[in-house]
Design a protein around this motif. Sequence first.
Motif, PDB file in Angstrom:
ATOM      1  N   HIS A  74       0.853  -1.184   0.000  1.00  0.00           N
ATOM      2  CA  HIS A  74       0.000   0.000   0.000  1.00  0.00           C
ATOM      3  C   HIS A  74       0.890   1.234   0.000  1.00  0.00           C
ATOM      4  CE1 HIS A  74       0.704   1.234   4.153  1.00  0.00           C
ATOM      5  NE2 HIS A  74       0.475   0.006   4.540  1.00  0.00           N
ATOM      6  N   ILE A 134      -7.741   4.068  -6.613  1.00  0.00           N
ATOM      7  CA  ILE A 134      -8.119   2.650  -6.666  1.00  0.00           C
ATOM      8  C   ILE A 134      -6.912   1.788  -6.999  1.00  0.00           C
ATOM      9  CG2 ILE A 134      -9.573   0.942  -7.818  1.00  0.00           C
ATOM     10  CD1 ILE A 134     -11.074   2.902  -5.962  1.00  0.00           C
ATOM     11  N   ASP A 190      -4.716   1.149  -4.033  1.00  0.00           N
ATOM     12  CA  ASP A 190      -5.277   0.402  -2.902  1.00  0.00           C
ATOM     13  C   ASP A 190      -4.575  -0.950  -2.832  1.00  0.00           C
ATOM     14  OD1 ASP A 190      -7.139  -1.482  -1.472  1.00  0.00           O
ATOM     15  OD2 ASP A 190      -8.308   0.354  -1.272  1.00  0.00           O
ATOM     16  N   ARG A 248      -5.481  -3.732  -2.087  1.00  0.00           N
ATOM     17  CA  ARG A 248      -6.305  -4.906  -2.423  1.00  0.00           C
ATOM     18  C   ARG A 248      -6.569  -5.036  -3.909  1.00  0.00           C
ATOM     19  NH1 ARG A 248     -10.946  -2.824   1.405  1.00  0.00           N
ATOM     20  NH2 ARG A 248     -10.071  -0.916   0.496  1.00  0.00           N
ATOM     21  N   THR A 249      -5.979  -4.177  -4.743  1.00  0.00           N
ATOM     22  CA  THR A 249      -6.332  -4.166  -6.158  1.00  0.00           C
ATOM     23  C   THR A 249      -5.164  -4.532  -7.061  1.00  0.00           C
ATOM     24  OG1 THR A 249      -5.794  -1.828  -6.502  1.00  0.00           O
ATOM     25  CG2 THR A 249      -8.023  -2.333  -5.740  1.00  0.00           C
ATOM     26  N   VAL A 261      -9.963  -7.268  -7.529  1.00  0.00           N
ATOM     27  CA  VAL A 261      -9.911  -6.931  -6.111  1.00  0.00           C
ATOM     28  C   VAL A 261      -9.733  -8.200  -5.291  1.00  0.00           C
ATOM     29  CG1 VAL A 261     -11.175  -5.880  -4.193  1.00  0.00           C
ATOM     30  CG2 VAL A 261     -11.384  -4.920  -6.494  1.00  0.00           C
ATOM     31  N   ASP A 283     -10.451 -10.736  -2.537  1.00  0.00           N
ATOM     32  CA  ASP A 283     -11.656 -11.028  -1.767  1.00  0.00           C
ATOM     33  C   ASP A 283     -11.296 -11.649  -0.420  1.00  0.00           C
ATOM     34  OD1 ASP A 283     -11.018 -13.684  -2.212  1.00  0.00           O
ATOM     35  OD2 ASP A 283     -12.665 -14.078  -3.592  1.00  0.00           O
ATOM     36  N   HIS A 293     -18.006  -3.387  -3.750  1.00  0.00           N
ATOM     37  CA  HIS A 293     -17.787  -3.163  -2.322  1.00  0.00           C
ATOM     38  C   HIS A 293     -16.576  -2.263  -2.098  1.00  0.00           C
ATOM     39  CE1 HIS A 293     -17.966  -4.046   1.973  1.00  0.00           C
ATOM     40  NE2 HIS A 293     -16.655  -4.252   1.936  1.00  0.00           N
ATOM     41  N   LEU A 294     -15.494  -2.524  -2.828  1.00  0.00           N
ATOM     42  CA  LEU A 294     -14.293  -1.703  -2.672  1.00  0.00           C
ATOM     43  C   LEU A 294     -14.532  -0.282  -3.167  1.00  0.00           C
ATOM     44  CD1 LEU A 294     -10.670  -2.382  -2.894  1.00  0.00           C
ATOM     45  CD2 LEU A 294     -11.486  -0.898  -4.705  1.00  0.00           C
ATOM     46  N   GLU A 345     -16.281   1.925  -0.762  1.00  0.00           N
ATOM     47  CA  GLU A 345     -15.438   2.394   0.338  1.00  0.00           C
ATOM     48  C   GLU A 345     -14.759   3.717  -0.014  1.00  0.00           C
ATOM     49  OE1 GLU A 345     -12.598  -0.368   1.792  1.00  0.00           O
ATOM     50  OE2 GLU A 345     -14.031  -2.008   1.975  1.00  0.00           O
ATOM     51  N   HIS A 346     -14.439   3.883  -1.303  1.00  0.00           N
ATOM     52  CA  HIS A 346     -13.710   5.078  -1.741  1.00  0.00           C
ATOM     53  C   HIS A 346     -14.637   6.207  -2.195  1.00  0.00           C
ATOM     54  CE1 HIS A 346      -9.574   3.560  -1.579  1.00  0.00           C
ATOM     55  NE2 HIS A 346     -10.049   2.396  -2.007  1.00  0.00           N
TER      56      HIS A 346
END
Length: 983
Positions: free
Chosen positions: A64, A489, A492, A494-495, A504, A506, A520-521, A524-525
Amino acid sequence: MIKDPSGLLIGHYTPTSAILAEVTHLSNSFDHKFKDDVNSKDSSIKLMAKQIIDTVTVQSALGHSQKEILNFTNNGIYAAKKGIYTDVVQIDTHSQLPTFMYYLGLMDKKHEQLFLRKKEIENMPDYKSDPKLIEEREAIKLELNIYCSTNDTGKGRYVNRLAAMYSGMNFIFDSMHYWGLSNVLNCVNDGYILQIKDDGDFNKQYQDFKQQWQSEFPLLTFSKKHWKYAIINGTQDYILINNSNDYKCRSSQLSTKAFYHQATGKSLDKLKQSEIDNDAFKYAQEKEKVAMMVLYNNLFNNQEPDLYGSNEKLEDLNETKEILIKAGVVNASFLPEKQHYYSFTPDLENSDQDNDYINQLTKRVLDGQIFMSTELLRNRINLLKQLIKVKEVNPDDYANTNHVVMVNSFVPSIVDEIEKNQSIKNWVKYEVEKIEKSDEDKLYQYNLLALTAQIYANEHEENPNSILELVNKLRTTNYLKKLDMGEIIANDPRTLIVDGQLMVKDDKNIYTAKSSVVNHLLKEHFNRQQKQHFTSEKNNVLALLEDKKYKDSLEQGFKSDYQSILLDKNGNIKIDSPFKHKISHHVNVNYNPSIVNDPAYEQLNSFLSHLAPNQTKQLKAMLGLIPLQGTDIMKEIRTFFILKGVSGAGKSTLAQLLKGIFDDENQSESNIISSAQNVNKALLDEHYVDLNDTKKGKIMLWFDDFQSNSKTNIITANAGTVINGAITGVTQTGAAKYEKEHAVKLPSLIVIATNSMPQITQEGTAARMFVIDSPSILRDRSIKAKGKTISISDFVNNSKVKEALFYLIMQEASKILKMNEKQRANLFDRNHSAATNLSRLSDSFLTFLEKNEITAPYDFIGMQTIKLFEVYKQQSNSYNVSYRSFTNQLEMLGLVLKRKNFGGKTYQKVICANSTQLTSAKMKIMRDDFEVYPDCVEKWDSFKQEFIGRLKTWHHGFSELKEKYDKNKDTIMFKPFDFSERG
């Protein structure tokens, strides 16, 4: 180092800002406390703000965004680059604070003598084997630490301790420059951790390093230790490991101190020796040791972990996840994006700008500074008509040759170009967007922007005050302050952006493009307004992510809850930690080689032998293609499969077992079964194509209870084209409801399970079909193991059977990779296919055969292909029949097309048998008995006033030649067509 009038030792590289802060704090008149408005208590004033020296952006699955910083504090320098690193060295300075107090003359005589006695003991050979000397040294060390940590209020609060502390800090900063700041991974006051490239070079540099500093401070001593691996999670939160027994744990959650506090609620740092609970302490030490062993085995040990056995072992595996998370592995595995360091210099001799004050301003702004960017920059003409020379530099080398250096993680507005016909107001808006995306010194950037824009306006007879008002307006309002959501994004942790598509991570630690996970992601943003227009905002973000600068990749393999199961290009299967790889497919079982000793493995083989009794090898090989999706092997094999059998043969049972391995029980969509069972709809409707995307977890396309459309079992030519593309890796176009179209990779393994053969109108598709026959109904007595029959329900519900099937799939994939090209070609050779000669042919060609009483491949032998094609085309009344597809169908019957010399003439593409002898015999018998040559196919003889070489006459000689040549590779030539097999 130089001693300034305040008594401070200043290093060659000590930043000017640090010197000013240190001198201020050492002043007798400086009040180090301020009243905190929140709690009305006195709080200490910090030395200075954190100094940003570098920027790292996410590029890995586990990473990150973070800032690399140097934090100059009243207790020394603190810095950390989060990450997992190999080949590091930790360097410690011994008694740094007392040493600099000694050299600054701040010690009284008593403590000066104690300090010298400590150094004397440390220089004694073998003092560590003398308990009395060890005890004396430790007592002196404790006394000195207490003395040096106490402020001398008689000389002014803080002055005594801080003068030595700041001098030591300046020394540490200079020593880190010796190694290069970019190589420093962690720094805590009197020590730091370096990443090195070569042990030999480092050891020589280390000796030079010691000699350099000890020539100036003879009593300054150091120690170093090499470590194979480092997990840096914070300045005082790190783990160094050589092996499971040799490690240094400073983890905030996995150290002995952390476990002791967890067990007792007390801090070891605050307890006297007599107050420590020995049982709790031994428990904490053991917990730390186990945690380090788990880390080493899961991250750095190349040996395959033992993941099988008792339930207790599985419970340990559940704890493994927690240990890895606490160690910071999930948050500390960063790979930095490539950063470029640039110096900007105005080339005044070659610039059109002749106003001296503008040239001097630009020169002063850029002098002694380097700027970081992930972009490749080039020379440019800025908006002030100055040629700006751009040079990429090594920051350490640049710092060595330039005494005053500032490193900035932005490109200043004064070097930027202005487009032709672009207004200064639009240029300012662009620059404001750039500044708002930066985290560094925005006030300075805004001031520079305002100054630059005002100069431009003044030079171009525009109102400088209106430009200043615009800058202030943009800076103080929300206008233009929205960051590029694509960058947010993409950064992030997770991406991944794979082939321009957002994926993304999971809850199973795999990457997917499934809408539910992606949405869902994004939510969040998104802010409230963006959520109200979610679909359009999502499409905008997805469009931004198609930028070529976002380019991630996935690894081939699977993840279970406890394993990454990988298959390399040489066919080797590797088991690794589930936290270490970027994978898009999850399995519900582990890869377990010991399953071959379980009855379930024998049951599975019994079931597969029943399902394809004559083609068990091919059925297993087909399953082995599952892990090979997206590889060149699939392009090489270029095959799709028909699993044809009676109703109840076990086709759906096999699909159910595969679903048990690869499907997520929490989702409705299968990773195995196609999104639609109608083949044409699944392959041609963009919505269903999108659902079948491999990036959404689809691992194969299984059509259970085959359908094509409501009336017939025809697979259309367009669907056939998609099949041809999918099995060779060609991307298709898909689109979820209300979303933009995008490229989709369909699985290259396509299996159509059916009770009756589909009609395939695309000849090229028919040529790629391989049929596996399932002739018998699956009954309870069909599956056997160790002489006992197994009921179907027990077989299907046995989790060990699924584990056995996954093991078999991986083993078959490994075998295929280890085969040579010829062996792979033979594996799915059409001679092994259960497809009849007719099942692969087009409907129009079959009608042609039946109408003209062509009864076996033998009948075609001796004809010239082009002459036969002309007859076929005339009878079929079709103008879009291709000659190539026609020849393909002849070859599907086992016939060969060759150039032949016969009767003193050369004929191109004569239809031949595999053997020259049979071909020659057929051509001679047609010539001798009918005066018919290869070009005499339904040919009008004007002399005889009749057609010669009628198609049905080419059957002549069948019985005579069959008796002589019906053997070996020519047997297929005499096998009669059974037109009842057509559908």
